[in-house]
Design a protein around this motif. Structure first.
Motif, PDB file in Angstrom:
ATOM      1  N   ARG A  29       0.844  -1.212   0.000  1.00 27.58           N
ATOM      2  CA  ARG A  29       0.000   0.000   0.000  1.00 27.58           C
ATOM      3  C   ARG A  29       0.872   1.253   0.000  1.00 27.58           C
ATOM      4  O   ARG A  29       0.625   2.222  -0.710  1.00 27.58           O
ATOM      5  N   VAL A  30       1.907   1.221   0.844  1.00 31.90           N
ATOM      6  CA  VAL A  30       2.800   2.388   0.905  1.00 31.90           C
ATOM      7  C   VAL A  30       3.447   2.630  -0.460  1.00 31.90           C
ATOM      8  O   VAL A  30       3.569   3.760  -0.917  1.00 31.90           O
ATOM      9  N   TRP A  31       3.832   1.535  -1.086  1.00 35.35           N
ATOM     10  CA  TRP A  31       4.526   1.676  -2.374  1.00 35.35           C
ATOM     11  C   TRP A  31       3.552   1.961  -3.521  1.00 35.35           C
ATOM     12  O   TRP A  31       3.971   2.252  -4.635  1.00 35.35           O
ATOM     13  N   GLY A  32       2.268   1.789  -3.229  1.00 39.13           N
ATOM     14  CA  GLY A  32       1.274   1.989  -4.282  1.00 39.13           C
ATOM     15  C   GLY A  32       1.328   0.882  -5.316  1.00 39.13           C
ATOM     16  O   GLY A  32       1.092   1.121  -6.504  1.00 39.13           O
ATOM     17  N   LEU A  33       1.670  -0.321  -4.888  1.00 34.05           N
ATOM     18  CA  LEU A  33       1.810  -1.433  -5.825  1.00 34.05           C
ATOM     19  C   LEU A  33       0.789  -2.525  -5.500  1.00 34.05           C
ATOM     20  O   LEU A  33       0.302  -2.624  -4.374  1.00 34.05           O
ATOM     21  N   ASP A  34       0.563  -3.340  -6.495  1.00 37.84           N
ATOM     22  CA  ASP A  34      -0.345  -4.453  -6.327  1.00 37.84           C
ATOM     23  C   ASP A  34       0.372  -5.570  -5.568  1.00 37.84           C
ATOM     24  O   ASP A  34       1.444  -6.046  -5.975  1.00 37.84           O
ATOM     25  N   TYR A  35      -0.212  -5.969  -4.442  1.00 38.42           N
ATOM     26  CA  TYR A  35       0.385  -7.019  -3.619  1.00 38.42           C
ATOM     27  C   TYR A  35       0.640  -8.281  -4.428  1.00 38.42           C
ATOM     28  O   TYR A  35       1.679  -8.921  -4.297  1.00 38.42           O
ATOM     29  N   GLU A  36      -0.274  -8.611  -5.274  1.00 40.13           N
ATOM     30  CA  GLU A  36      -0.138  -9.842  -6.061  1.00 40.13           C
ATOM     31  C   GLU A  36       1.033  -9.752  -7.036  1.00 40.13           C
ATOM     32  O   GLU A  36       1.710 -10.732  -7.310  1.00 40.13           O
ATOM     33  N   TRP A  37       1.256  -8.561  -7.541  1.00 39.43           N
ATOM     34  CA  TRP A  37       2.391  -8.406  -8.458  1.00 39.43           C
ATOM     35  C   TRP A  37       3.697  -8.704  -7.722  1.00 39.43           C
ATOM     36  O   TRP A  37       4.572  -9.413  -8.202  1.00 39.43           O
ATOM     37  N   ILE A  38       3.793  -8.150  -6.511  1.00 45.11           N
ATOM     38  CA  ILE A  38       5.013  -8.387  -5.730  1.00 45.11           C
ATOM     39  C   ILE A  38       5.158  -9.881  -5.449  1.00 45.11           C
ATOM     40  O   ILE A  38       6.223 -10.469  -5.614  1.00 45.11           O
ATOM     41  N   LYS A  39       4.062 -10.469  -5.054  1.00 46.59           N
ATOM     42  CA  LYS A  39       4.083 -11.894  -4.764  1.00 46.59           C
ATOM     43  C   LYS A  39       4.551 -12.693  -5.981  1.00 46.59           C
ATOM     44  O   LYS A  39       5.330 -13.646  -5.871  1.00 46.59           O
ATOM     45  N   GLY A  40       4.102 -12.223  -7.122  1.00 45.06           N
ATOM     46  CA  GLY A  40       4.471 -12.907  -8.365  1.00 45.06           C
ATOM     47  C   GLY A  40       5.951 -12.814  -8.690  1.00 45.06           C
ATOM     48  O   GLY A  40       6.481 -13.614  -9.461  1.00 45.06           O
TER      49      GLY A  40
END
Lengths: 964, 213, 337, 195
Positions: free
Chosen positions: A429-440
């Protein structure tokens, strides 16, 4: 050596004649009086009197041209004291250095490193351009070429072995923003195999202390020692490691007549200035602390009320301490009863007393036990949460505190959030990124199980830096990840600070690629016998960039850029951007950050940090506030660190974290942690409620203890939306805050509203609990003594055995008992320990390349007691072989001295460039070899890792010393 | 004032005198017209000329014992002086900066000192022998003495200026060098160059006659 | 001398001590320790260098006082004194003539090589003596005359020259030792020479061999004191060998006392070898001496010359010197007849 | 006139060598020449103490007495300075100095000493203040800028004091009084070096 006598005439020498700053008449009596009285003021610390100096004739008129002199305020890059520096820059050349008399930490004082820091601005022995190894020869390449080749190779490894096969080794030398970007970068790449030197310096402290009372940091400050009535140092030699801190210690010693107690295997320079010196056998810290506490409990000196109100588990500690009667203590530690008694009594009689420890306590297989024993000692005496008391854990590198806080660790995200899914969601959320993308981005498999369920790689602790060697060398089946390590990014790391040199060399040779990003080539460049696959990228020093840096006392200081990057070097965050672009994650990584000419804007990075670091209150330290503090550092009080008047009125210097809420909330920072005598809004705090509210029916919250002005006059749990609602404080939030805080707690509420309201009611956002003297989640809930893996006291092994071997611990098999089972003490009769020298720092590549420092320490040496020397037929100054118990040998000079006890040998660990008797000078890129080379002490050090954090054992091993 | 003179005009003047003088002297020797030798050649002149230039570096066995002092001292002096002149660090630096524009590795300081001591001892012994040996004394002209003394002075002032810290002593050295340079072409010092044509001529002369000299 | 570092001194500069506060000064204890310990290995220092671990070198002060008050004063007097004595002696005694005058018949006394050695040593010695004296006595004697700048040039030149010529002295000394040692071994009869005062005092000749007792003694003085001077000089000239200050100071004392003794005596030697004694200089100049001179001063050697028939005629001598026989030398020969 | 003095408080000096490097930094003193050094006595034994020493600017300086060319002079502030243009590098001051202050740039074997170099109390030399000549020969002239020697200003523990002798004495006296009431301030009272 002859060449050295030539001064660096090319750089600024001719223009270096220094006219008075404010030319020509304004430099005058006035300036003189100001400087001299400040100087004398510093000198007259003991009395607080500032005598007025007499002055000779009025200052002469400056005559030599040479351009305007700019004065740059910046911070020393050597140790965690965080001394202020005033650099004089003329036409872009660093021509002079003046004492920062009004800096609240050092009052203009420096140690040899700080006083010689200007030499870095001339840097003749630097790595000058990107270089790669081709057929065993160093070849200059362009930045683009280097980044491209490195990136391609990384992607290839990712394809083949997964993202976890690249190890991201960061640095405590990065400023906060770079450290943060580095951790974020590893996350974007998709690995938790990211770590830095904190692992091998104070990781056991962080784990031990955080699990005792909430935060893993120095609780008070160097300056707060002024208020101490007694000072205990164990495994700490600040005269060499933190020299400027002695000015604070001496102030307490002289003004408060505070007894200084030093517990150490060596009669160090610190011990020479102590009132009590207890020489312990290395590795028996728990024994000596329990021994002192035995007297404390025996005589009823403990602070019973404090323990009742604010400590959990002291009874269990008491039960353990009971076993440590004076006889047992003398048997195990070697310290006779009367000394232990005198030290205990001195601490009991003179409260508040401060407790200082460093790596002598942390770098052990039972390091976490040691640090928790120290905490228990302070808790027993009620020395916590008071000015003049506290656990003053002197950190090592200038920004090791910051890099730790920002999570350059394989077990946590920034802000000690850990690696749980919730933490990842918070940061995405802080980074403004999709959690799933990071997980991927991560490897999709699972390496371990918890409660019968597979744990995603993303939530699995990575390999710690102390064990990267095994991450390479262990067979892939034994490493709990897809494949073993294939590439290492040494981003500001000296390999000689790590043990097991021979295996390390082997690991370096086994890697597919080594990338060394550092202002100096470091020993990594020369240790392995490789023909290719090594890249050296010149990073600029911290004097050539800017950003914030966290001192040991949690104060965050703004460090200004003194000069432009020398040669072709680039600041670390620029290199990170270039590499991120190559790896295709730059857009995500720099989403909230402005980038100009490949340089991410430091201020934007800090704002992003501010917006996510709620756990430890890194949220109030906006760039504007930090710059304001830097500009007016003279307005802060020398003892309390509080600004009196001026633009930062009421703030504590550097806004020592936690500085709660948003910057707009204007929290002044917390000078002393857990200090209930101040309202939370003014820097007060309680112990953190981190471990639940009750255990086995016992209340874990504080009882009848609360911080000044608290609306809740008792213990309370940490704040969340539910707690606020229950307390009826929910409506104190603004509607926007309510929206943001719904379903969140004080750590995850990005508006800061929960923190604001808690503090408004005088409460600590993280609750008010007891500290726990017993950490039930650790292998040894109550700290107990265990003999080192390589011990010379075989008779004690049975009574104090080490742990069982573990099959997968931080992804790696870890050995304990199988090593201790073998008796090495016959062949290797001498205990080997290590430590620092004042002239050098860390791996020493930077300081050994500084001609003013290098001249003072030209030979690597081993300290041997005269008795051992005579037995081995060794004379002072002889060349000797020190052979570690795993049969790695180093050839060093013998220093025969009574500093070490008989049966103990000591080596400083800053040297590198020789390996097992071989001089590697010709393997350095031309002109980048440090002036002084020597054997790395750690080459001879052996296996052994802490049972919680994988801290390496580098303070207690066995060796044999023979004449070379 | 005097500094400017010694470092400037006088230096160029002396250098000019030296160069022009040496060239002129050598030229006049080499191109001196000589009656053609009409005799029938019994041997080759050329090889003998070259051979003699080198063979004369070693004295004849028969006389070595009689000329031990000049032989040993002579070599000490000449080798020492040569080393000093061309391999002393200040000289190399001077030549590089003022004359040639390139330099070479100078000898280490200790070698410099040893070389100068050899040269001094050699020169003193040679001159003393010149004075005490009746034959040498008789065949010595005032020119020989002036040349020896001037060379000695140059070396001495050089050694005085060894500290390289004093302008006065440096100037003294340089001034003595300039005097030496001016004196050089018109004196026995010319043997520095003339020994080669002289030996070669002798060698050729004998060689043509088939005498192994 | 001020040891401003000493705490009790700083302390004593304080005019108004706090009333009623008295304490033992910890510093003075420390300093007592520092100063009473041996000079060697007092402390350690990270700064490398000669004696960098020595905090206070008290010997330095002793050396300084010795050099300034004794060495330069007495040394100066000694040098001035010997000149005064020699002049006085010359005025009183004049040149001592050869008894019976010179015969013109000569005998070979020194080879070329021997004379080269002698004069080389002499030149080097004189050079060292003068430069050494400039360093020792220049500040009181020459500096007021020339001013600091000029004198600094002289002193700098002297120092460099002295350092550079020092080793030459050792080399020539060794040559001297080798070529003359056999004839300078003391032998029977040397005592009588001494008892007779060397013939200078009173009448009658003292008996002597090739070298008489006085010359032998001078020779051994030159060799032995010379070696001491040379060795101590080498110690002084090589500060990088790592010898401590105390050794340097002692070397300096030995060096200068030895040198002053040699200089003083050498003035006497020069006098006797030249204007003090007729016919003496000839021997070192040409290698030949008059047989009458030999008989007078070195009767035992003279006897040998007579016995072995080593005497050459005036003509032969003149020829050996490259002169036409009978030129200026004839006169002398005639006179002596 | 002030009389400038150094004083090192042995109770505070921790041998961190900041004074040594500060001096190098300020004056660009070459490798091998150390105008200041720290000496530790009784290393590793009870009573171990360190002291920083440099030229002590003696009032009756032995170096000045023995100098054969009289190159020393004392300033109005009581600072002993020397003229490198006059100095011949003989080394006599080094023999005479009790503190080992004079330093010589060393050549190798047969070293003839270069011109002497020593602590100037950051007061430059006989050249005009702040000229590049002065800087090259003697280092910076802080005193004329109204600053005190950098070694003392940067001392980590304020053990090394510099300035007017009266003021220095005053500071030290007050420290002594502070320590006075403490029983243990003359060293370790409970020290077992055993082992």
């Amino acid at each position: 050596m002859k060449k050295l006598t030539k001064t660096s005439s090319a750089v600024g020498k001719d223009t270096a004649v220094k006219p008075g700053k404010a030319l020509p008449d304004a430099i005058s009596r006035r300036t003189f009086l100001r400087n001299s009285s400040l100087m004398a003021g510093g000198a007259a610390l003991a009395t607080g009197v500032t005598p007025v100096m007499m002055k000779k004739a009025d200052a002469a008129v400056a005559t030599t041209p040479g351009g305007k002199i700019d004065e740059v305020k910046t911070i020393c890059t050597h140790c965690s004291v965080g001394c202020g520096i005033i650099a004089e820059v003329q036409n872009g050349v660093w021509t002079g250095q003046e004492p920062a008399f009004d800096h609240p930490f050092n009052k203009g004082a420096h140690c040899s490193k700080g006083a010689a820091i200007r030499e870095h601005g001339h840097g003749e022995r630097r790595l000058k351009y990107p270089t790669k190894l081709v057929d065993g020869k160093w070849k200059k390449v362009s930045w683009d070429e280097a980044i491209n080749e490195i990136g391609d190779k990384m992607l290839e490894i990712r394809e083949k072995s997964g993202p976890d096969s690249v190890f991201w080794l960061g640095s405590a030398k990065h400023n906060n923003e770079q450290a943060y970007l580095f951790r974020k970068f590893a996350a974007m790449w998709g690995t938790n195999n990211v770590d830095h030197q904190a692992r091998i310096c104070h990781s056991t402290t962080v784990a031990g202390v955080a699990n005792t009372w909430g935060y893993g940091a120095m609780t008070n400050s160097y300056n707060d020692i002024h208020n101490s009535k007694s000072i205990l140092l164990i495994g700490s030699n600040p005269t060499e490691a933190h020299p400027v801190s002695l000015q604070h210690i001496f102030k307490a010693k002289e003004e408060n007549n505070a007894p200084v107690i030093v517990i150490d295997p060596r009669y160090t320079r610190t011990a020479a200035h102590a009132d009590h010196f207890l020489r312990i056998r290395p590795g028996t810290d728990v024994g000596i602390i329990w021994g002192m506490m035995w007297h404390i409990f025996e005589n009823g000196w403990e602070d019973k009320e404090f323990i009742r109100q604010r400590v959990y588990g002291m009874d269990e500690v008491m039960a353990e301490v009971k076993k440590w009667n004076p006889k047992e203590v003398e048997n195990v530690t070697g310290v006779p009863e009367e000394q232990v008694f005198a030290a205990a009594k001195a601490m009991a009689d003179n409260r508040p007393g401060t407790f200082i420890w460093c790596m002598g306590g942390t770098q052990h297989t039972i390091g976490n036990n040691n640090t928790r024993a120290y905490c228990a000692f302070q808790l027993a005496l009620g020395n916590m949460g008071v000015s003049g008391g506290g656990a003053n854990i002197f950190r090592g590198h200038d920004n090791v505190q910051g890099a730790t806080d920002l999570g350059v660790l394989s077990n946590t995200l920034p802000g000690y959030y850990g690696l749980s899914a919730g933490s990842w969601k918070h940061w995405s959320r802080v980074w403004g990124l999709d959690y799933e993308w990071i997980k991927g981005q991560f490897d999709s498999g699972s390496y371990e199980q918890s409660k019968g369920k597979d744990v995603h790689v993303m939530n699995t602790k990575g390999i710690p830096v102390s064990r990267w060697i095994d991450g390479v060398l262990e067979t892939p089946e034994n490493v709990a990840q897809k494949d073993s390590l294939k590439a290492m990014l040494f981003w500001g790391h000296a390999p000689n600070s790590q043990t097991r040199g021979v295996e390390q060399k082997k690991a370096m040779e086994a890697l597919e690629m080594m990338v060394i990003i550092d202002p100096y080539p470091t020993a990594s460049a020369v240790m392995p016998d490789r023909k290719d696959g090594v890249y050296l990228l010149p990073a600029s020093t911290q004097m050539e960039t800017y950003g914030s840096v966290t001192a040991s006392n949690r104060s965050i200081q703004w460090r200004s850029k003194v000069i432009d990057p020398l040669f072709e070097s680039l600041p670390d965050h620029v290199i990170m951007y270039k590499l991120a672009k190559k790896l295709g994650v730059a857009d995500q990584m720099f989403k909230n950050i402005k980038v100009e000419n490949d340089e991410p804007l430091i201020e934007d990075v800090l704002r992003e940090i501010n917006s996510g670091m709620w756990t430890i209150g890194y949220t109030g330290q906006s760039p504007e506030r930090l710059k304001n503090h830097q500009e007016h550092w003279g307005t802060f009080d020398y003892t309390s660190l509080k600004a009196e008047g001026g633009p930062a009125d009421g703030d504590f210097y550097g806004l020592p974290w936690p500085s709660w809420g948003t910057a707009e909330m204007n929290h002044p920072g917390t000078p002393n942690l857990y200090d209930t005598s101040k309202p939370v809004a003014e820097g007060g705090l309680t112990f953190r409620a981190r471990f639940g509210v009750e255990r086995n029916g016992t209340n874990l919250l504080a009882e009848g203890s609360f911080s000044k002005g608290s609306d809740i006059k008792d213990g309370y749990p940490e704040f969340s939306h539910e707690v606020l609602k229950k307390l009826g404080w929910w409506n104190d939030l603004t509607p926007e805050e309510q929206q943001a805080a719904e379903g969140k707690n004080w750590k995850t509420d990005l508006s800061g509203g929960i923190q604001r309201v808690a503090i408004k009611h005088g409460c600590s956002p993280f609750g008010n609990a007891k500290a726990r003297a017993m950490v039930w989640t650790f292998p040894d809930p109550v700290p107990i003594h265990r003999e080192p893996l390589y011990t010379s006291r075989r008779d004690l092994v049975e009574k104090y055995p080490t742990y069982e071997d573990r099959k997968s611990f931080w992804r790696l098999p870890t050995r304990y008992k199988s090593i201790q089972a073998i008796d090495y003490s016959g062949d290797y009769p001498i205990i080997l320990t290590s430590g620092r020298l004042v002239e050098y720092e860390g791996g020493g590549d930077e300081t050994r390349s500084n001609k003013w420092l290098a001249e003072l320490q030209q030979d690597m040496f081993v300290e041997i007691h005269p008795r051992d020397a005579n037995n081995a037929g060794i004379k002072d100054g002889d060349d000797v072989w020190v052979e570690g118990a795993e049969s790695a040998k180093v050839k060093v000079k013998a220093m025969v001295t009574r500093r070490v006890g008989s049966g103990v040998a000591f080596m400083p660990f800053h040297f590198a460039g020789h390996f097992q008797g071989k001089d590697l000078r010709d393997k350095y890129p031309e002109g980048a070899d440090p002036y002084v080379l020597g054997e790395a002490a750690n080459t001879a050090f052996t296996y052994g890792y802490d049972s919680v954090t994988q801290m390496q054992e580098s303070k207690c091993s066995l060796c044999r010393i023979t004449k070379a | 004032m005097i500094e400017n003179l010694i470092d400037g005009p006088l230096w160029y003047f002396s250098l000019a005198v030296f160069v022009i003088g040496v060239v002129w002297r050598l030229g006049s020797i080499i191109f001196a017209s000589r009656k053609q030798d009409l005799s029938v050649a019994r041997g080759a002149a050329g090889p003998a000329a070259i051979k003699t230039v080198f063979s004369r570096f070693v004295p004849h066995k028969e006389i070595v014992s009689q000329i031990t002092v000049p032989f040993v001292a002579g070599y000490m002096f000449h080798l020492g002086l040569f080393a000093l002149l061309f391999f002393a660090a200040p000289h190399v630096a001077f030549l590089e900066e003022n004359l040639l524009g390139f330099g070479w590795t100078p000898m280490p300081h200790w070698a410099f000192i040893v070389a100068s001591q050899l040269a001094f001892l050699g020169l003193i012994m040679l001159w003393v022998r010149r004075m005490v040996n009746p034959v040498s004394r008789l065949i010595s002209t005032w020119d020989d003495h002036v040349a020896a003394i001037l060379t000695f002075v140059v070396m001495l002032t050089g050694c005085f200026a060894l500290l390289e810290g004093s302008t006065g002593l440096r100037l003294l050295h340089r001034f003595s060098v300039e005097l030496w340079l001016i004196y050089f072409p018109f004196s026995a010092l010319m043997h520095t160059f003339t020994f080669i044509p002289s030996r070669a001529f002798t060698g050729a002369w004998f060689g043509r006659r088939g005498i192994d000299a | 001398m001020c040891l401003a570092l000493l705490p009790f001194q700083v302390f004593s500069q304080d005019k108004k001590p706090e009333p009623g506060v008295f304490m033992k000064d910890p510093g003075s204890e420390l300093w007592r320790q520092v100063r009473q310990r041996d000079m060697e290995g007092v402390g350690i220092s990270q700064v490398r260098g000669v004696d960098s671990g020595v905090l206070i070198n008290a010997r330095g002060d002793q050396w300084a006082r010795f050099r300034m008050t004794q060495l330069s004063t007495y040394g100066g007097f000694a040098i001035a004194g010997i000149f005064a004595i020699v002049i006085l002696f010359y005025v009183v005694r004049g040149s001592v003539p050869v008894e019976g005058g010179l015969s013109g018949r000569m005998v070979k006394r020194f080879t070329d090589y021997e004379r080269v050695v002698h004069w080389t040593l002499a030149i080097v010695f004189l050079f060292l003596a003068i430069t050494g004296l400039i360093l020792l006595l220049g500040r009181p004697v020459l500096l007021p005359l020339f001013g600091k700048e000029v004198f600094s040039l002289m002193a700098s030149a002297s120092k460099e020259g002295h350092n550079l010529f020092g080793p030459l002295f050792l080399v020539s000394l060794i040559m001297m030792l080798i070529s003359f040692v056999r004839r300078n071994i003391y032998e029977k009869g040397d005592m009588t020479w001494l008892l007779k005062g060397g013939g200078l005092i009173g009448d009658g000749h003292a008996s002597g061999g090739f070298f008489n007792m006085g010359e032998k003694t001078w020779y051994w003085m030159v060799i032995l004191i010379g070696l001491v001077i040379a060795v101590s000089g080498l110690i002084l000239v090589s500060p990088s060998l790592g010898q401590g200050r105390v050794i340097m100071e002692l070397s300096h004392i030995v060096h200068s006392i030895g040198a002053l003794v040699l200089m003083t005596v050498s003035v006497g030697h020069m006098y006797l070898g030249s204007i003090g004694s007729e016919g003496a200089l000839e021997g070192m100049k040409t290698g030949y001496v008059d047989i009458n001179w030999a008989d007078a001063h070195h009767d035992r050697w003279g006897k040998v010359c007579h016995e072995q028939d080593l005497i050459i005629s005036a003509e032969e001598y003149a020829r050996s010197q490259g002169q036409k026989p009978g030129a200026d030398k004839m006169e002398t020969a005639e006179q002596s007849k | 006139m002030a009389r400038m003095k150094f004083f090192c408080d042995a109770e505070r000096c921790i041998e961190c060598n900041a004074c040594v490097t500060a001096c190098k930094n300020e004056h660009e003193v070459p490798w091998g020449v150390n105008r200041r050094r720290v000496v530790t006595i009784k290393d590793g034994e009870q009573g171990e103490r360190s002291l920083s020493v440099a030229c002590m600017h003696c009032s009756d300086a032995p170096c000045a007495t023995v100098c054969p060319v009289d190159c020393f002079y004392t300033t109005g502030d009581g600072i002993v300075l020397h003229d490198k243009d006059i100095c011949i590098g003989c080394g006599y001051c080094f023999y005479a100095c009790p503190f080992g202050a004079p330093q010589f740039p060393e050549d190798a074997a047969f070293a003839s000493r270069g011109k002497m170099d020593k602590c100037t109390f950051c007061a430059g030399g006989p050249e005009d203040d702040h000229t590049s000549d002065e800087y090259k020969k003697y280092g910076r002239n802080r005193l004329s800028e109204g600053k005190l020697p950098l070694c003392a200003e940067m001392c980590a523990t304020k053990a090394l004091l510099a300035g007017d002798a009266d003021v220095v004495a005053d500071i030290y006296r007050k420290r002594i009084i502070n320590r006075g009431s403490s029983a243990f301030n003359w060293g370790v009272n409970d020290l077992n070096l055993g082992g």
